[in-house]
Scaffold this active site. Structure first.
Site, PDB file in Angstrom:
ATOM      1  N   LYS A  80       0.796  -1.353   0.022  1.00 23.82           N
ATOM      2  CA  LYS A  80      -0.036   0.027  -0.063  1.00 23.82           C
ATOM      3  C   LYS A  80       0.967   1.221   0.093  1.00 23.82           C
ATOM      4  CE  LYS A  80      -4.362  -1.478   1.233  1.00 23.82           C
ATOM      5  NZ  LYS A  80      -5.721  -1.147   1.984  1.00 23.82           N
ATOM      6  N   LYS A 110      -3.696 -11.620  -6.742  1.00 21.46           N
ATOM      7  CA  LYS A 110      -5.028 -11.889  -6.230  1.00 21.46           C
ATOM      8  C   LYS A 110      -6.167 -10.725  -6.851  1.00 21.46           C
ATOM      9  CE  LYS A 110      -5.679  -8.737  -2.341  1.00 21.46           C
ATOM     10  NZ  LYS A 110      -5.779  -8.535  -1.138  1.00 21.46           N
ATOM     11  N   LYS A 161     -10.430  -5.293  -6.247  1.00 22.30           N
ATOM     12  CA  LYS A 161     -10.989  -3.978  -6.918  1.00 22.30           C
ATOM     13  C   LYS A 161     -10.099  -3.166  -7.648  1.00 22.30           C
ATOM     14  CE  LYS A 161     -11.608  -3.506  -2.215  1.00 22.30           C
ATOM     15  NZ  LYS A 161     -12.591  -4.174  -0.941  1.00 22.30           N
TER      16      LYS A 161
HETATM   17  P1  TYM Z   1     -10.370  -6.584   3.080  1.00 21.12           P
HETATM   18  O1  TYM Z   1     -11.343  -5.764   2.982  1.00 21.12           O
HETATM   19  O2  TYM Z   1      -9.098  -6.378   2.315  1.00 21.12           O
HETATM   20  O3  TYM Z   1     -10.999  -8.041   2.616  1.00 21.12           O
HETATM   21  C1  TYM Z   1     -11.859  -8.764   3.173  1.00 21.12           C
HETATM   22  C2  TYM Z   1     -11.853 -10.092   3.184  1.00 21.12           C
HETATM   23  O4  TYM Z   1     -11.871 -10.473   1.796  1.00 21.12           O
HETATM   24  C3  TYM Z   1     -10.831 -11.459   1.873  1.00 21.12           C
HETATM   25  N1  TYM Z   1     -10.226 -11.159   0.423  1.00 21.12           N
HETATM   26  C4  TYM Z   1     -10.011 -12.255  -0.559  1.00 21.12           C
HETATM   27  N2  TYM Z   1     -10.322 -13.558  -0.273  1.00 21.12           N
HETATM   28  C5  TYM Z   1      -9.967 -14.288  -1.347  1.00 21.12           C
HETATM   29  N3  TYM Z   1      -9.584 -14.020  -2.463  1.00 21.12           N
HETATM   30  C6  TYM Z   1      -9.327 -12.593  -2.797  1.00 21.12           C
HETATM   31  N4  TYM Z   1      -8.951 -12.329  -4.017  1.00 21.12           N
HETATM   32  C7  TYM Z   1      -9.517 -11.927  -1.928  1.00 21.12           C
HETATM   33  N5  TYM Z   1      -9.458 -10.186  -1.533  1.00 21.12           N
HETATM   34  C8  TYM Z   1     -10.009 -10.002  -0.515  1.00 21.12           C
HETATM   35  C9  TYM Z   1      -9.715 -11.034   2.641  1.00 21.12           C
HETATM   36  O5  TYM Z   1      -8.752 -11.886   3.086  1.00 21.12           O
HETATM   37  C10 TYM Z   1     -10.649 -10.634   4.110  1.00 21.12           C
HETATM   38  O6  TYM Z   1     -10.825 -11.586   4.797  1.00 21.12           O
HETATM   39  N6  TYM Z   1      -7.688  -5.819   7.329  1.00 21.12           N
HETATM   40  C11 TYM Z   1      -8.790  -6.299   6.525  1.00 21.12           C
HETATM   41  C12 TYM Z   1     -10.175  -6.026   7.326  1.00 21.12           C
HETATM   42  C13 TYM Z   1     -10.278  -6.410   8.694  1.00 21.12           C
HETATM   43  C14 TYM Z   1     -10.220  -7.442   9.361  1.00 21.12           C
HETATM   44  C15 TYM Z   1     -10.486  -6.999  10.822  1.00 21.12           C
HETATM   45  C16 TYM Z   1     -10.113  -8.756   9.184  1.00 21.12           C
HETATM   46  C17 TYM Z   1     -10.186  -5.264   9.789  1.00 21.12           C
HETATM   47  N7  TYM Z   1     -10.346  -5.956  11.172  1.00 21.12           N
HETATM   48  C18 TYM Z   1     -10.490  -8.046  11.950  1.00 21.12           C
HETATM   49  C19 TYM Z   1     -10.450  -9.853  10.141  1.00 21.12           C
HETATM   50  C20 TYM Z   1     -10.419  -9.494  11.555  1.00 21.12           C
HETATM   51  C21 TYM Z   1      -8.954  -6.079   5.129  1.00 21.12           C
HETATM   52  O7  TYM Z   1      -8.451  -5.102   4.993  1.00 21.12           O
HETATM   53  O8  TYM Z   1      -9.731  -7.092   4.382  1.00 21.12           O
END
Ligand code: TYM
Length: 331
Positions: free
Chosen positions: A115, A197, A200
């Protein structure tokens, strides 16, 4: 402990339109876990301001994503589903845990490195300290399991280290959580470059299926998906485009890999890509319709997140007081 007593916590950032990766990697599993565990889910909007957001759009997106999650089957009657910025304990424990997180640990986080390359003009302290806030999210609710996609594994390991460190200094305070990473769907890859991966923010619009894409667009994206130089629908576990498509198809239909290989024996990639597209359309279109219904009933949405806010506060304020007392704050 029975499964029903085990606590699940997870969150998604309202940082843009949700993708098929978010859905298969996270939300679909959340829905399925609700009957067997005590589930607590959040929209992690405090995390999202580590990247600059347009206020009007951000505000609207949070509401839209809340509706979309309900449309995906997250049920506030079964689970707590709240908006992170409405529950003050997260920012407060987030600060405290920063003081128990090492600079070196945060510097090693790959998401921070990625990032900061992408947003080189705004490498703010929040972006750096983000994993401590994520640890607070999880530890406030004594979560046993955290269902996430594979990209969040490193943050979860850090959460475990922070919890262990705190427990080591002050005695048992936090439950040390386990990641819960599904076998299929944990890593949905770009349809145009299976080494990346699905994201978006991909510049190539065909790389990523969005939850709100219409049926024609979804079919077109799968038709154009890259495969490999073979011709048989066979899972090779080599990270090829066809492996990715088999993973998506398996996740959406619930069919095993061997059943899929059998189903497409003697058929070409063209037929298979069409079938994957249709399966995804059949999964997403009913969700999109429900989403529209929820957006026409925003009173219900407000009622749901207010109720969840109260429930989240009740649990997390208790944990925060325990932490503050152990540290020596005057309560
Ligand atoms: P975020 O918002 O980027 O993604 C949300 C969830 O989607 C999963 N994900 C994917 N899984 C499979 N293939 C993909 N291409 C893919 N892209 C995204 C991510 O692994 C995630 O599970 N930091 C976290 C949000 C967060 C969080 C938390 C998660 C904040 N606090 C506490 C768990 C527990 C995040 O940015 O996810």
């Amino acid at each position: 402990m029975s499964e029903k007593e085990k606590v699940i916590f997870s969150a998604v950032q309202p940082s843009g339109e949700l993708t098929l990766g978010n859905y298969l990697g996270a939300i679909k599993n959340w829905r399925n876990l609700q009957d067997d565990y005590r589930c607590i889910f959040a929209l992690a909007d405090l995390h999202t301001i580590t990247v600059r957001q347009d206020p009007k759009e951000f505000n609207h997106r949070i509401l839209e994503l809340y509706a979309l999650f309900l449309a995906c089957g997250i049920d506030p009657k079964k689970s707590i589903f709240f908006i992170q910025s409405q529950v003050h304990t997260h920012a407060e424990l987030g600060w405290i845990l920063q003081c128990y997180t090492q600079f070196g640990e945060l510097s090693r986080m790959t998401q921070f490195k990625d990032k900061s390359k992408k947003h080189a003009d705004n490498i703010n302290a929040g972006l750096f300290c983000y994993p401590s806030l994520m640890a607070a999210d999880i530890l406030l609710y004594s979560a046993d399991l955290v269902p996430v996609g594979a990209d969040q594994k490193q943050h979860l390991e850090l959460t475990r280290n922070i919890a262990d460190r705190f427990n080591g200094i002050y005695g048992d305070t936090f439950v040390v959580p386990e990641p819960y990473i599904a076998k299929m769907g944990a890593r949905v890859m770009s349809l145009q470059d299976p080494s990346k991966k699905m994201s978006k923010s991909d510049e190539n619009a065909n790389a990523c299926v969005r939850m709100m894409d219409d049926a024609n667009v979804i079919m077109k994206k799968f038709k154009r998906a890259v495969t490999d130089s073979n011709s048989e629908v066979k899972f090779r576990n080599e990270g090829t485009g066809i492996d990715n498509l088999i993973g998506i198809y398996s996740c959406v239909t619930g069919k095993t890999i061997s059943a899929i290989e059998k189903e497409f024996e003697g058929k070409g990639y063209g037929d298979f890509k069409k079938a994957v597209g249709e399966a995804v359309v059949n999964e997403l279109i009913p969700i999109q319709e429900k989403f529209k219904d929820y957006m026409n009933n925003t009173d219900y949405l407000v009622q749901c997140f207010k109720k969840s806010r109260e429930e989240a506060l009740k649990i997390s304020e208790k944990k925060l007081s325990e932490v503050k007392e152990k540290i020596g704050f005057v309560l």
